[in-house]
Scaffold this active site. Structure first.
Site, PDB file in Angstrom:
ATOM      1  N   HIS A  16       0.822  -1.224   0.000  1.00 47.85           N
ATOM      2  CA  HIS A  16       0.000   0.000   0.000  1.00 47.85           C
ATOM      3  C   HIS A  16       0.853   1.269   0.000  1.00 47.85           C
ATOM      4  O   HIS A  16       0.577   2.219  -0.725  1.00 47.85           O
ATOM      5  CB  HIS A  16      -0.864   0.047   1.260  1.00 47.85           C
ATOM      6  CG  HIS A  16      -2.134  -0.741   1.170  1.00 47.85           C
ATOM      7  ND1 HIS A  16      -2.622  -1.271   0.005  1.00 47.85           N
ATOM      8  CD2 HIS A  16      -3.031  -1.069   2.130  1.00 47.85           C
ATOM      9  CE1 HIS A  16      -3.766  -1.885   0.258  1.00 47.85           C
ATOM     10  NE2 HIS A  16      -4.029  -1.785   1.545  1.00 47.85           N
ATOM     11  N   TYR A  55      -5.352   3.620  11.403  1.00 43.39           N
ATOM     12  CA  TYR A  55      -5.713   2.642  10.369  1.00 43.39           C
ATOM     13  C   TYR A  55      -5.165   3.139   9.032  1.00 43.39           C
ATOM     14  O   TYR A  55      -5.139   4.339   8.776  1.00 43.39           O
ATOM     15  CB  TYR A  55      -7.233   2.466  10.287  1.00 43.39           C
ATOM     16  CG  TYR A  55      -7.822   1.708  11.471  1.00 43.39           C
ATOM     17  CD1 TYR A  55      -7.994   2.331  12.697  1.00 43.39           C
ATOM     18  CD2 TYR A  55      -8.170   0.367  11.366  1.00 43.39           C
ATOM     19  CE1 TYR A  55      -8.518   1.641  13.789  1.00 43.39           C
ATOM     20  CE2 TYR A  55      -8.694  -0.332  12.444  1.00 43.39           C
ATOM     21  CZ  TYR A  55      -8.864   0.307  13.654  1.00 43.39           C
ATOM     22  OH  TYR A  55      -9.380  -0.386  14.723  1.00 43.39           O
ATOM     23  N   GLU A  56      -4.749   2.202   8.169  1.00 40.03           N
ATOM     24  CA  GLU A  56      -4.017   2.604   6.963  1.00 40.03           C
ATOM     25  C   GLU A  56      -4.851   3.417   5.980  1.00 40.03           C
ATOM     26  O   GLU A  56      -4.305   4.088   5.113  1.00 40.03           O
ATOM     27  CB  GLU A  56      -3.425   1.372   6.261  1.00 40.03           C
ATOM     28  CG  GLU A  56      -4.477   0.422   5.719  1.00 40.03           C
ATOM     29  CD  GLU A  56      -3.892  -0.930   5.316  1.00 40.03           C
ATOM     30  OE1 GLU A  56      -2.737  -1.222   5.650  1.00 40.03           O
ATOM     31  OE2 GLU A  56      -4.619  -1.704   4.675  1.00 40.03           O
ATOM     32  N   SER A  57      -6.176   3.384   6.117  1.00 35.36           N
ATOM     33  CA  SER A  57      -7.018   4.178   5.233  1.00 35.36           C
ATOM     34  C   SER A  57      -6.954   5.675   5.567  1.00 35.36           C
ATOM     35  O   SER A  57      -7.432   6.485   4.787  1.00 35.36           O
ATOM     36  CB  SER A  57      -8.466   3.697   5.330  1.00 35.36           C
ATOM     37  OG  SER A  57      -8.905   3.767   6.672  1.00 35.36           O
TER      38      SER A  57
END
Lengths: 286, 261
Positions: A104, B52-54
């Protein structure tokens, strides 16, 4: 300059066979209506880029629109596998799918590099990982100042980026809030950009830094209420977790999948009609 | 409280939650890590910062997120930043104390496979892939892994190293100049393992109540080492169990009886 137009016209004019297409939205604001329209217009040989392919690319891959996938996490969030993606990778069905796989942080950096008009992104990652052995787009370079070894990946420059947002004004200035993902970077990295929105309003009435994409960075803006369904649009509707759960059974079997795609997408005229057909098929099941 | 009064999943989650210190900045993976991190926040660590990666920083969800980008995370966060910013400024920038992850497979040095079972080009089972784990495993100050233990999951040799633990052991991380310390603990439904200080090989240091060494051997493909003096995990307290069960009940209701996978 953004043209306010219909989704059908935007896809017809701006997404071409063989294009590198990025449809972004990190769980939130996934441009499903636009993905369906690409499928409905039967684009072929696309290179699809997306951090999390999600159900939107499971549909396009299973329907034979893609020749290559560039991604970093390919699951059905909270549910399990993307069966159409797996079938393409494991059994070449409906066609072989070339995959180019990253992390990511890497893909997020690669979009930033694209938006910055740089040839590559640099990041501290992948030391010891097997990913660079299977992806020749991940290289290591030496910092010219400290000598440190760092990972380098080519920037992403899509032919067209497609995103969904909450609002635009009549000129096409875009407001997007909540989980932001990589949408701004993906649009600014692309040659052309399509934005579907929940609503088009006279005045955005927003804080000065809230318009994340000015109208002249966008090729087309299309009003598609609910266009992020079954993902969600913060302030408009919630994620339809039941759809994601039900998708597992639809996508598991080739025949079931093909019938679903025909009835819900190929045989419908637009996203509104898709929602009607889906509501009917769901109510028949329950 | 007796071992029959809780499930093996519950003690795994509770044992993992106890490892998180109040005030720590924790980069959280979805599923088991997210459950344990939120349990820590609702019990002994109210000031833990969950990232959180979002994009949400300081998320305080009242129900567990089903996906890594649920709206509940954004609504309850101190701030929400873009995904590039999360990875560039916050993780790579060195602001994360603990990376809290799960895995499909790990080996004796806590290297992680989430990519493929079998050959990469002709996969037996294609798994979802890396997500943010390679960068988290490199850059977080330390890493805690939580996953159920089985011989299929705890393997002699990984088919694919997606994210690095201690590589081939010893000072391998330092030689590769990895910024973080790597895995400091692996919590399973049977026990807690920690890397040996010198070799970095995972060593069982703590058994959950009622679990035998034999059960752990059977659930590990390599010949697992045990510390000379084994501790026993403290039984879940009534409060820990109540808060965990409450959280999971609220989550099931909110997600329409789906369990957070």
């Amino acid at each position: 300059m953004a043209e306010i137009t219909t989704l059908r016209e935007a896809i017809a004019g701006l997404v071409r066979d063989g294009d590198v297409v990025a449809m972004e939205g990190f769980t939130h604001l996934i441009p499903f209506a636009a993905g369906h329209e690409v499928l409905r217009q039967q684009r072929r040989n696309l290179t699809l880029v997306r951090m999390t392919p999600d159900v939107i690319y499971d549909q396009l891959i299973g329907a034979g629109c893609a020749k290559k996938l560039i991604f970093s996490w390919g699951g059905n969030p909270g549910v399990g596998s993307l069966h159409r993606l797996r079938d393409a990778v494991e059994h070449d069905w409906p066609a072989p799918l070339e995959i180019q796989e990253h992390g990511h942080g890497d893909l997020a950096n690669a979009y930033v590099a694209g938006a910055s008009n740089l040839p590559f992104a640099v990041l501290r990652a992948y030391a010891g990982s097997d990913l660079p052995k299977h992806n020749d787009k991940i290289k290591f370079i030496q910092c010219p100042f400290t000598g440190e070894s760092l990972a380098a990946v080519p920037s992403i420059r899509p032919d067209v980026t497609v995103i969904h947002a909450q609002k635009s004004d009549r000129k096409g200035n875009i407001l997007l809030w909540g989980i932001l993902g990589v949408q701004k970077e993906a649009v600014l990295a692309a040659k052309r950009a399509i934005v579907t929105v929940e609503e088009i309003v006279d005045e955005l009435n927003a804080w000065p830094n809230a318009c994340i994409l000015p109208h002249w960075t966008i090729s087309a803006v299309c009003r598609v209420p609910g266009g992020g369904f079954p993902s969600y649009a913060h302030g408009y509707y919630e994620r339809d977790n039941r759809f994601y759960q039900a998708w597992d059974a639809v996508a598991r079997d080739r025949d079931t999948f093909q019938k679903w795609i025909k009835a819900h997408i190929l045989d419908t005229d637009n996203f509104e009609e898709f929602r009607q057909v889906l509501a009917e098929s769901v109510s028949q099941e329950t | 409280m007796t071992p029959s009064a809780y499930t093996t999943n519950e003690i795994m989650t509770i044992a993992a939650a106890r490892l998180l210190k109040n005030g720590a900045v924790c980069f959280v993976g979805i599923g088991l890590p997210s459950t344990a991190a939120n349990l820590a926040r609702l019990t002994h660590a109210p000031d833990i910062v969950l990232i959180y990666e979002s994009g949400p920083i300081g998320a305080k969800p009242s129900i567990l997120p089903l996906s890594i980008g649920d709206g509940n995370l954004a609504e309850t966060a101190d701030t929400v930043v873009s995904t590039p910013e999360i990875f560039r400024y916050w993780l790579q920038g060195g602001r994360v104390d603990v990376g809290f992850l799960s895995a499909a497979q790990i080996d004796r040095f806590a290297n992680i496979n989430t990519t493929v079972i079998g050959d990469y080009k002709k996969p037996g089972t294609r798994l979802p892939g890396a997500g943010g784990a390679p960068e988290i495993a490199s850059c977080a100050g330390q890493v805690v892994l939580v996953l159920k233990q089985s011989a299929r999951g705890f393997v002699k040799k990984l088919d694919f190293v997606t994210s690095v633990g201690h590589l081939d052991g010893g000072d391998a991380r330092r030689r590769l100049n990895l910024p973080g310390k790597g895995p400091v603990a692996v919590v399973t439904d049977l026990c807690l393992m920690e890397p040996d200080p010198a070799t970095k090989e995972l060593t069982v240091t703590q058994l959950h109540p009622g679990i035998s060494a034999e059960q752990i051997r059977k659930a590990t493909e390599w010949e697992i080492r045990f510390a000379p003096e084994l501790k026993e995990t403290l039984l879940p307290t009534k409060t820990e169990l109540e808060i965990l069960r409450d959280l999971e009940r609220r989550t099931r209701l909110a997600h329409g009886n789906l369990t957070a996978a």
